[in-house]
Scaffold this active site. Structure first.
Site, PDB file in Angstrom:
ATOM      1  N   LYS A  41       3.740 -23.162   2.754  1.00  0.00           N
ATOM      2  CA  LYS A  41       3.933 -23.078   1.296  1.00  0.00           C
ATOM      3  C   LYS A  41       5.419 -23.149   0.926  1.00  0.00           C
ATOM      4  O   LYS A  41       5.784 -23.799  -0.051  1.00  0.00           O
ATOM      5  CB  LYS A  41       3.305 -21.762   0.798  1.00  0.00           C
ATOM      6  CG  LYS A  41       3.344 -21.551  -0.681  1.00  0.00           C
ATOM      7  CD  LYS A  41       2.356 -20.480  -1.095  1.00  0.00           C
ATOM      8  CE  LYS A  41       2.633 -19.133  -0.463  1.00  0.00           C
ATOM      9  NZ  LYS A  41       3.683 -18.351  -1.113  1.00  0.00           N
ATOM     10  N   ARG A 118       0.270 -12.233  -7.282  1.00  0.00           N
ATOM     11  CA  ARG A 118      -0.408 -11.975  -6.014  1.00  0.00           C
ATOM     12  C   ARG A 118      -1.697 -11.203  -6.235  1.00  0.00           C
ATOM     13  O   ARG A 118      -2.452 -11.003  -5.294  1.00  0.00           O
ATOM     14  CB  ARG A 118       0.510 -11.151  -5.110  1.00  0.00           C
ATOM     15  CG  ARG A 118       1.270 -11.977  -4.075  1.00  0.00           C
ATOM     16  CD  ARG A 118       2.109 -10.995  -3.313  1.00  0.00           C
ATOM     17  NE  ARG A 118       2.560 -11.401  -2.029  1.00  0.00           N
ATOM     18  CZ  ARG A 118       3.745 -11.949  -1.773  1.00  0.00           C
ATOM     19  NH1 ARG A 118       4.556 -12.250  -2.750  1.00  0.00           N
ATOM     20  NH2 ARG A 118       4.103 -12.205  -0.542  1.00  0.00           N
ATOM     21  N   ARG A 157       5.057 -19.737  16.973  1.00  0.00           N
ATOM     22  CA  ARG A 157       6.395 -19.616  16.383  1.00  0.00           C
ATOM     23  C   ARG A 157       7.272 -18.688  17.221  1.00  0.00           C
ATOM     24  O   ARG A 157       6.794 -17.653  17.692  1.00  0.00           O
ATOM     25  CB  ARG A 157       6.229 -19.043  14.962  1.00  0.00           C
ATOM     26  CG  ARG A 157       7.467 -19.111  14.134  1.00  0.00           C
ATOM     27  CD  ARG A 157       7.128 -19.103  12.689  1.00  0.00           C
ATOM     28  NE  ARG A 157       6.717 -17.769  12.213  1.00  0.00           N
ATOM     29  CZ  ARG A 157       6.538 -17.503  10.920  1.00  0.00           C
ATOM     30  NH1 ARG A 157       6.700 -18.429  10.018  1.00  0.00           N
ATOM     31  NH2 ARG A 157       6.172 -16.289  10.550  1.00  0.00           N
ATOM     32  N   ARG A 190       7.820 -12.688  16.929  1.00  0.00           N
ATOM     33  CA  ARG A 190       7.772 -11.542  16.004  1.00  0.00           C
ATOM     34  C   ARG A 190       6.438 -10.820  16.181  1.00  0.00           C
ATOM     35  O   ARG A 190       5.407 -11.460  16.386  1.00  0.00           O
ATOM     36  CB  ARG A 190       7.847 -12.042  14.553  1.00  0.00           C
ATOM     37  CG  ARG A 190       9.232 -12.370  14.077  1.00  0.00           C
ATOM     38  CD  ARG A 190       9.237 -13.060  12.750  1.00  0.00           C
ATOM     39  NE  ARG A 190       8.143 -12.695  11.837  1.00  0.00           N
ATOM     40  CZ  ARG A 190       7.993 -13.188  10.614  1.00  0.00           C
ATOM     41  NH1 ARG A 190       8.862 -14.053  10.133  1.00  0.00           N
ATOM     42  NH2 ARG A 190       7.001 -12.839   9.844  1.00  0.00           N
ATOM     43  N   ARG A 201      -3.190  -9.943   8.830  1.00  0.00           N
ATOM     44  CA  ARG A 201      -2.477 -10.461   7.645  1.00  0.00           C
ATOM     45  C   ARG A 201      -3.377 -11.394   6.855  1.00  0.00           C
ATOM     46  O   ARG A 201      -3.385 -11.388   5.624  1.00  0.00           O
ATOM     47  CB  ARG A 201      -1.215 -11.236   8.075  1.00  0.00           C
ATOM     48  CG  ARG A 201      -0.077 -10.335   8.472  1.00  0.00           C
ATOM     49  CD  ARG A 201       0.952 -11.082   9.283  1.00  0.00           C
ATOM     50  NE  ARG A 201       1.753 -12.009   8.501  1.00  0.00           N
ATOM     51  CZ  ARG A 201       2.529 -12.950   9.043  1.00  0.00           C
ATOM     52  NH1 ARG A 201       2.584 -13.106  10.343  1.00  0.00           N
ATOM     53  NH2 ARG A 201       3.238 -13.736   8.284  1.00  0.00           N
TER      54      ARG A 201
HETATM   55  P1  AMP Z   1       7.458 -13.121  -0.066  1.00  0.00           P
HETATM   56  O1  AMP Z   1       8.816 -13.676   0.210  1.00  0.00           O
HETATM   57  O2  AMP Z   1       6.788 -13.773  -1.251  1.00  0.00           O
HETATM   58  O3  AMP Z   1       6.573 -13.091   1.164  1.00  0.00           O
HETATM   59  O4  AMP Z   1       7.669 -11.589  -0.503  1.00  0.00           O
HETATM   60  C1  AMP Z   1       8.284 -10.654   0.357  1.00  0.00           C
HETATM   61  C2  AMP Z   1       7.846  -9.249  -0.028  1.00  0.00           C
HETATM   62  O5  AMP Z   1       8.254  -8.956  -1.375  1.00  0.00           O
HETATM   63  C3  AMP Z   1       6.339  -9.024  -0.037  1.00  0.00           C
HETATM   64  O6  AMP Z   1       5.852  -8.698   1.262  1.00  0.00           O
HETATM   65  C4  AMP Z   1       6.202  -7.857  -0.994  1.00  0.00           C
HETATM   66  O7  AMP Z   1       6.594  -6.630  -0.393  1.00  0.00           O
HETATM   67  C5  AMP Z   1       7.257  -8.177  -2.057  1.00  0.00           C
HETATM   68  N1  AMP Z   1       6.675  -9.025  -3.120  1.00  0.00           N
HETATM   69  C6  AMP Z   1       7.104 -10.258  -3.510  1.00  0.00           C
HETATM   70  N2  AMP Z   1       6.373 -10.725  -4.534  1.00  0.00           N
HETATM   71  C7  AMP Z   1       5.437  -9.775  -4.806  1.00  0.00           C
HETATM   72  C8  AMP Z   1       4.365  -9.684  -5.735  1.00  0.00           C
HETATM   73  N3  AMP Z   1       4.108 -10.677  -6.602  1.00  0.00           N
HETATM   74  N4  AMP Z   1       3.610  -8.556  -5.731  1.00  0.00           N
HETATM   75  C9  AMP Z   1       3.876  -7.536  -4.875  1.00  0.00           C
HETATM   76  N5  AMP Z   1       4.843  -7.576  -3.952  1.00  0.00           N
HETATM   77  C10 AMP Z   1       5.639  -8.679  -3.901  1.00  0.00           C
END
Ligand code: AMP
Length: 251
Positions: A41, A118, A157, A190, A201
């Protein structure tokens, strides 16, 4: 076209300005991207922004940038702690963070939201914000791949323990097995890229995000894109889907 690279308004919120110019864009796209970990993505977000000249708005990027702040507010502090534990930040906090940046939603350059919404409650809040800003989503692109392939991609990975460069044992192997080409550091897997963790996940993603795909499907905004093939092939597929949707809307 080139992606809108000045994301000051998104990172800083409030009255911060970017340099999007209305003349530069014949058509502003307003899109949301959905997809489980390992589906590519992030790469598609970059390619789509370049192809459409739009701005990549990632909530995760805002939290990562905020984690460098010397004195975060108590709300931000608890959000960053949740993030470090791998949990989702509360809907209330994420929505108020996007609300502070709602000018980005009506920007003449359009946007590509990645990582937000989300949950269904965040999606409902986004619809309200868009209505207040007098704009609407063009589409929600949901990238899908069979679970077996996701496990293969993520479990192959390897990450450099020093510089964090990313490799894949078959798709992007280092010159010397287990050694980073860039800095000579050791390559590690990781913990959350191990097959058992990947399945956990994926289950969490299915539970929280599948209802989101249903929400957008009910309101006829969902486009499902097969995430098989090279990044360029997937981009072509996405652009074709967007074009055919635009043609349907015109008729
Ligand atoms: P990402 O880079 O989108 O995977 O986001 C990294 C982390 O930021 C996630 O694992 C959440 O802890 C937090 N986060 C980012 N966007 C959201 C969202 N829309 N709702 C809740 N947590 C978020």
């Amino acid at each position: 076209m080139s992606a809108q690279t000045n994301r000051a308004a998104w990172f800083q919120g409030g009255d911060a300005q970017c340099d999007a110019s209305p003349e530069a864009r014949a058509r502003a796209f307003r899109l949301v991207l959905l997809g489980p970990p390992g589906v590519g993505k992030g790469t598609q977000a970059e390619l789509l922004c370049q192809a459409l000249g739009t701005c990549h708005l990632s909530t995760g990027d805002v939290f990562r940038a905020a984690s460098c702040q010397q004195e975060p507010s108590p709300a931000l502090k608890s959000a960053l702690e949740a993030m470090r534990r791998g949990e989702l930040v509360s809907d209330g906090l994420v929505v108020s963070m996007v609300q502070e940046r709602s000018g980005c939603l009506s920007c003449c350059g359009g946007f590509l939201l990645d990582g937000f919404p989300r949950t269904v409650s965040q999606a409902e809040a986004l619809d309200e914000l868009l209505e207040q800003e007098g704009v609407a989503l063009d589409a929600v692109l949901s990238y899908e791949l069979p679970l077996g392939e996701i496990v293969d991609r993520l479990s192959g990975r390897r990450t450099c323990s020093k510089c964090k460069a990313v490799y894949h044992i078959t798709a992007r192997p280092p010159h010397r097995e287990g050694v980073c080409d860039l800095c000579g550091g050791g390559l590690i897997q990781r913990d959350d890229d191990r097959p058992d963790s990947i399945r956990v996940r994926m289950q969490a993603y299915e539970e929280s995000t599948r209802p989101l795909a249903d929400y957008y499907s009910r309101t006829d905004r969902l486009i499902t894109v097969a995430a098989e093939g090279t990044p360029e092939v997937i981009l072509e597929r996405s652009l074709k889907e967007l074009q055919s949707r635009a043609a349907q809307v015109r008729h």
